[in-house]
Design a protein around this motif. Structure first.
Motif, PDB file in Angstrom:
ATOM      1  N   GLU A   1     -10.104   1.882 -55.524  1.00 45.59           N
ATOM      2  CA  GLU A   1     -11.063   2.651 -54.727  1.00 45.59           C
ATOM      3  C   GLU A   1     -11.946   1.726 -53.906  1.00 45.59           C
ATOM      4  O   GLU A   1     -12.248   0.601 -54.300  1.00 45.59           O
ATOM      5  CB  GLU A   1     -11.933   3.516 -55.646  1.00 45.59           C
ATOM      6  CG  GLU A   1     -11.173   4.667 -56.308  1.00 45.59           C
ATOM      7  CD  GLU A   1     -12.108   5.566 -57.097  1.00 45.59           C
ATOM      8  OE1 GLU A   1     -13.329   5.391 -56.997  1.00 45.59           O
ATOM      9  OE2 GLU A   1     -11.599   6.440 -57.819  1.00 45.59           O
ATOM     10  N   GLY A   2     -12.374   2.247 -52.752  1.00 43.27           N
ATOM     11  CA  GLY A   2     -13.255   1.462 -51.891  1.00 43.27           C
ATOM     12  C   GLY A   2     -12.734   1.430 -50.469  1.00 43.27           C
ATOM     13  O   GLY A   2     -12.009   2.326 -50.027  1.00 43.27           O
ATOM     14  N   GLU A   3     -13.093   0.380 -49.757  1.00 43.44           N
ATOM     15  CA  GLU A   3     -12.724   0.251 -48.353  1.00 43.44           C
ATOM     16  C   GLU A   3     -11.201   0.199 -48.186  1.00 43.44           C
ATOM     17  O   GLU A   3     -10.490  -0.401 -48.991  1.00 43.44           O
ATOM     18  CB  GLU A   3     -13.344  -1.022 -47.771  1.00 43.44           C
ATOM     19  CG  GLU A   3     -13.133  -1.178 -46.274  1.00 43.44           C
ATOM     20  CD  GLU A   3     -13.904  -2.353 -45.699  1.00 43.44           C
ATOM     21  OE1 GLU A   3     -13.639  -2.723 -44.539  1.00 43.44           O
ATOM     22  OE2 GLU A   3     -14.785  -2.883 -46.414  1.00 43.44           O
ATOM     23  N   VAL A   4     -10.728   0.835 -47.114  1.00 45.28           N
ATOM     24  CA  VAL A   4      -9.298   0.791 -46.802  1.00 45.28           C
ATOM     25  C   VAL A   4      -9.061  -0.341 -45.812  1.00 45.28           C
ATOM     26  O   VAL A   4      -9.650  -0.385 -44.733  1.00 45.28           O
ATOM     27  CB  VAL A   4      -8.818   2.129 -46.204  1.00 45.28           C
ATOM     28  CG1 VAL A   4      -7.342   2.027 -45.804  1.00 45.28           C
ATOM     29  CG2 VAL A   4      -9.023   3.262 -47.201  1.00 45.28           C
ATOM     30  N   TYR A   5      -8.222  -1.289 -46.202  1.00 44.65           N
ATOM     31  CA  TYR A   5      -7.969  -2.467 -45.381  1.00 44.65           C
ATOM     32  C   TYR A   5      -6.668  -2.314 -44.600  1.00 44.65           C
ATOM     33  O   TYR A   5      -5.714  -1.693 -45.067  1.00 44.65           O
ATOM     34  CB  TYR A   5      -7.877  -3.720 -46.267  1.00 44.65           C
ATOM     35  CG  TYR A   5      -9.166  -4.070 -46.970  1.00 44.65           C
ATOM     36  CD1 TYR A   5     -10.261  -4.557 -46.264  1.00 44.65           C
ATOM     37  CD2 TYR A   5      -9.280  -3.916 -48.346  1.00 44.65           C
ATOM     38  CE1 TYR A   5     -11.437  -4.895 -46.918  1.00 44.65           C
ATOM     39  CE2 TYR A   5     -10.457  -4.252 -49.013  1.00 44.65           C
ATOM     40  CZ  TYR A   5     -11.532  -4.738 -48.291  1.00 44.65           C
ATOM     41  OH  TYR A   5     -12.690  -5.069 -48.940  1.00 44.65           O
ATOM     42  N   LYS A   6      -6.642  -2.919 -43.423  1.00 46.88           N
ATOM     43  CA  LYS A   6      -5.433  -2.938 -42.613  1.00 46.88           C
ATOM     44  C   LYS A   6      -4.509  -4.046 -43.114  1.00 46.88           C
ATOM     45  O   LYS A   6      -4.920  -5.194 -43.244  1.00 46.88           O
ATOM     46  CB  LYS A   6      -5.778  -3.172 -41.139  1.00 46.88           C
ATOM     47  CG  LYS A   6      -4.576  -3.082 -40.208  1.00 46.88           C
ATOM     48  CD  LYS A   6      -4.997  -3.278 -38.758  1.00 46.88           C
ATOM     49  CE  LYS A   6      -3.777  -3.213 -37.838  1.00 46.88           C
ATOM     50  NZ  LYS A   6      -4.149  -3.441 -36.414  1.00 46.88           N
ATOM     51  N   MET A   7      -3.273  -3.702 -43.383  1.00 49.91           N
ATOM     52  CA  MET A   7      -2.311  -4.678 -43.886  1.00 49.91           C
ATOM     53  C   MET A   7      -1.315  -5.026 -42.772  1.00 49.91           C
ATOM     54  O   MET A   7      -1.640  -4.984 -41.612  1.00 49.91           O
ATOM     55  CB  MET A   7      -1.612  -4.122 -45.130  1.00 49.91           C
ATOM     56  CG  MET A   7      -2.559  -3.776 -46.262  1.00 49.91           C
ATOM     57  SD  MET A   7      -3.462  -5.236 -46.872  1.00 49.91           S
ATOM     58  CE  MET A   7      -4.514  -4.495 -48.126  1.00 49.91           C
ATOM     59  N   GLY A   8      -0.099  -5.390 -43.158  1.00 48.83           N
ATOM     60  CA  GLY A   8       0.928  -5.693 -42.174  1.00 48.83           C
ATOM     61  C   GLY A   8       0.745  -7.018 -41.461  1.00 48.83           C
ATOM     62  O   GLY A   8       1.015  -7.131 -40.254  1.00 48.83           O
ATOM     63  N   PHE A   9       0.313  -8.055 -42.200  1.00 49.64           N
ATOM     64  CA  PHE A   9       0.151  -9.374 -41.589  1.00 49.64           C
ATOM     65  C   PHE A   9       1.522 -10.019 -41.373  1.00 49.64           C
ATOM     66  O   PHE A   9       2.455  -9.826 -42.146  1.00 49.64           O
ATOM     67  CB  PHE A   9      -0.718 -10.267 -42.473  1.00 49.64           C
ATOM     68  CG  PHE A   9      -2.143  -9.798 -42.565  1.00 49.64           C
ATOM     69  CD1 PHE A   9      -3.054 -10.127 -41.572  1.00 49.64           C
ATOM     70  CD2 PHE A   9      -2.561  -9.016 -43.626  1.00 49.64           C
ATOM     71  CE1 PHE A   9      -4.368  -9.691 -41.648  1.00 49.64           C
ATOM     72  CE2 PHE A   9      -3.871  -8.572 -43.716  1.00 49.64           C
ATOM     73  CZ  PHE A   9      -4.778  -8.906 -42.712  1.00 49.64           C
ATOM     74  N   ASP A  10       1.601 -10.800 -40.308  1.00 47.93           N
ATOM     75  CA  ASP A  10       2.841 -11.510 -40.007  1.00 47.93           C
ATOM     76  C   ASP A  10       2.941 -12.822 -40.791  1.00 47.93           C
ATOM     77  O   ASP A  10       4.039 -13.265 -41.137  1.00 47.93           O
ATOM     78  CB  ASP A  10       2.925 -11.805 -38.509  1.00 47.93           C
ATOM     79  CG  ASP A  10       2.950 -10.528 -37.682  1.00 47.93           C
ATOM     80  OD1 ASP A  10       3.993  -9.848 -37.698  1.00 47.93           O
ATOM     81  OD2 ASP A  10       1.926 -10.210 -37.044  1.00 47.93           O
ATOM     82  N   VAL A  11       1.788 -13.431 -41.040  1.00 44.10           N
ATOM     83  CA  VAL A  11       1.741 -14.711 -41.744  1.00 44.10           C
ATOM     84  C   VAL A  11       0.501 -14.736 -42.629  1.00 44.10           C
ATOM     85  O   VAL A  11      -0.564 -14.242 -42.235  1.00 44.10           O
ATOM     86  CB  VAL A  11       1.670 -15.905 -40.763  1.00 44.10           C
ATOM     87  CG1 VAL A  11       1.686 -17.231 -41.535  1.00 44.10           C
ATOM     88  CG2 VAL A  11       2.803 -15.878 -39.758  1.00 44.10           C
ATOM     89  N   VAL A  12       0.618 -15.311 -43.814  1.00 47.18           N
ATOM     90  CA  VAL A  12      -0.524 -15.570 -44.691  1.00 47.18           C
ATOM     91  C   VAL A  12      -0.629 -17.079 -44.888  1.00 47.18           C
ATOM     92  O   VAL A  12       0.391 -17.750 -45.085  1.00 47.18           O
ATOM     93  CB  VAL A  12      -0.368 -14.862 -46.047  1.00 47.18           C
ATOM     94  CG1 VAL A  12      -1.529 -15.223 -46.981  1.00 47.18           C
ATOM     95  CG2 VAL A  12      -0.284 -13.349 -45.863  1.00 47.18           C
ATOM     96  N   VAL A  13      -1.843 -17.597 -44.823  1.00 50.28           N
ATOM     97  CA  VAL A  13      -2.063 -19.034 -45.022  1.00 50.28           C
ATOM     98  C   VAL A  13      -3.279 -19.228 -45.909  1.00 50.28           C
ATOM     99  O   VAL A  13      -4.235 -18.439 -45.855  1.00 50.28           O
ATOM    100  CB  VAL A  13      -2.242 -19.767 -43.664  1.00 50.28           C
ATOM    101  CG1 VAL A  13      -3.454 -19.241 -42.901  1.00 50.28           C
ATOM    102  CG2 VAL A  13      -2.345 -21.277 -43.859  1.00 50.28           C
ATOM    103  N   SER A  14      -3.243 -20.257 -46.732  1.00 55.27           N
ATOM    104  CA  SER A  14      -4.389 -20.516 -47.607  1.00 55.27           C
ATOM    105  C   SER A  14      -4.406 -21.954 -48.098  1.00 55.27           C
ATOM    106  O   SER A  14      -3.355 -22.523 -48.396  1.00 55.27           O
ATOM    107  CB  SER A  14      -4.349 -19.577 -48.828  1.00 55.27           C
ATOM    108  OG  SER A  14      -5.460 -19.809 -49.677  1.00 55.27           O
TER     109      SER A  14
END
Length: 295
Positions: free
Chosen positions: A222-235
């Motif tokens: 529950e909570g904020e709805v986030y936009k997904m569908g990223f092309d690349v993740v980096v960390s």
């Protein structure tokens, strides 16, 4: 460290290098060059290079810069900065800025990690993939979406956004409010002018940092709805095992954030959160900087 009256730039520089060497400060010459250049308000691009030439000169040199007397204000500032470096405060924190990749004078503040050369290699891998995604996206004008987990100063995400300002959208996460603030400040510094030139574009079209952990960036609770569908993740996540934290050099352990360094008992705590959320975030690749001991 006390300031000396009527001291030339050459003498101040040579004395500083010796003082730093006596205290076993890492990279004493580089430290002295950058701190003196900063104290003299020399050009960011060339100041330390001009001073480096002085180190090679004999004491009888006729160089105008070498023989220039420092003002009381310059001398006092330099000695104050030297004192901080002798206490092993990172050079980047003392100066308050540093170059990273193509970003010149990225703002740096304690306790965010100081950008490191090996992280520039991570950026290069991501840029190579982004370039390929841009080539293969066809006629669509949709931006390549990138998620930067644990943004700190914003160095990674901003290096990517700065290279492909018209092509990408970077969302950056961090759990430290000061990191989110600093990343967004750096975004204004490097991207605001470009946004102003493009009608209808807003800064967050290109880059935005938000306060959120990797585990909480999800639509499964529950909570904020986030936009997904990223092309690349980096960390560049915290990945140092707890047992290895005591082996860190004092300038790192005393000043940089434990939250940004320590990844728990095996160094994988945050990496597990990232891996758990990846299927929800992206069907593309994830680029991580990890410890040599990790599988």
């Amino acid at each position: 460290v006390q300031a000396a009256p009527d001291i030339t730039i050459q003498t101040a520089l040579n004395d500083a290098v010796k003082a730093l060497e006596r205290k076993l400060v890492p990279e004493p010459e580089e430290s002295a060059l950058h701190l003196l250049s900063h104290s003299l308000d020399l050009s960011w691009e060339n100041g330390h290079r001009e001073l480096r030439e002085i180190l090679r000169l004999p004491s009888t040199s006729n160089s105008m810069l070498a023989n220039q007397l420092m003002s009381d204000e310059q001398s006092n500032t330099f000695q104050s900065l030297l004192g901080r470096r002798i206490n092993l405060e990172p050079l980047q924190y003392i100066i308050g800025q540093w170059d990273f990749h193509d970003l010149v004078r990225l703002k740096i503040k304690e306790p965010m990690l100081c950008p490191r050369p090996e992280t520039e290699e991570l950026v290069e891998y991501v840029l190579e993939e982004v370039s390929e995604l841009i080539r293969n996206r066809g006629s669509t004008n949709e931006r390549i979406r990138i998620l930067d987990v644990g943004c700190g100063t914003g160095a990674i995400g901003l290096a990517i956004a700065n290279r492909y300002r018209d092509e990408v959208q970077v969302l950056a996460l961090d759990v430290l409010p000061e990191a989110v603030e600093l990343s967004n400040d750096n975004a204004k510094r490097f991207l605001a002018n470009h946004v102003g030139e493009k009608k209808g574009h807003k800064l967050n079209t290109i880059y935005k940092a938000i306060l959120c952990s990797a585990d909480d960036y999800t639509n499964t609770q529950e909570g904020e709805v986030y936009k997904m569908g990223f092309d690349v993740v980096v960390s560049n996540p915290p990945y140092i095992p707890t047992k290895d934290m005591t082996t860190l050099s004092e300038d790192v352990s005393r000043y940089e954030s434990d939250k940004a360094l320590c990844g728990g008992d095996d160094g994988l705590d945050i990496i597990r959160h990232i891996v758990k959320r990846l299927p929800e975030w992206t069907t593309g690749n994830c680029w991580l900087e990890v410890d040599d001991s990790h599988p």
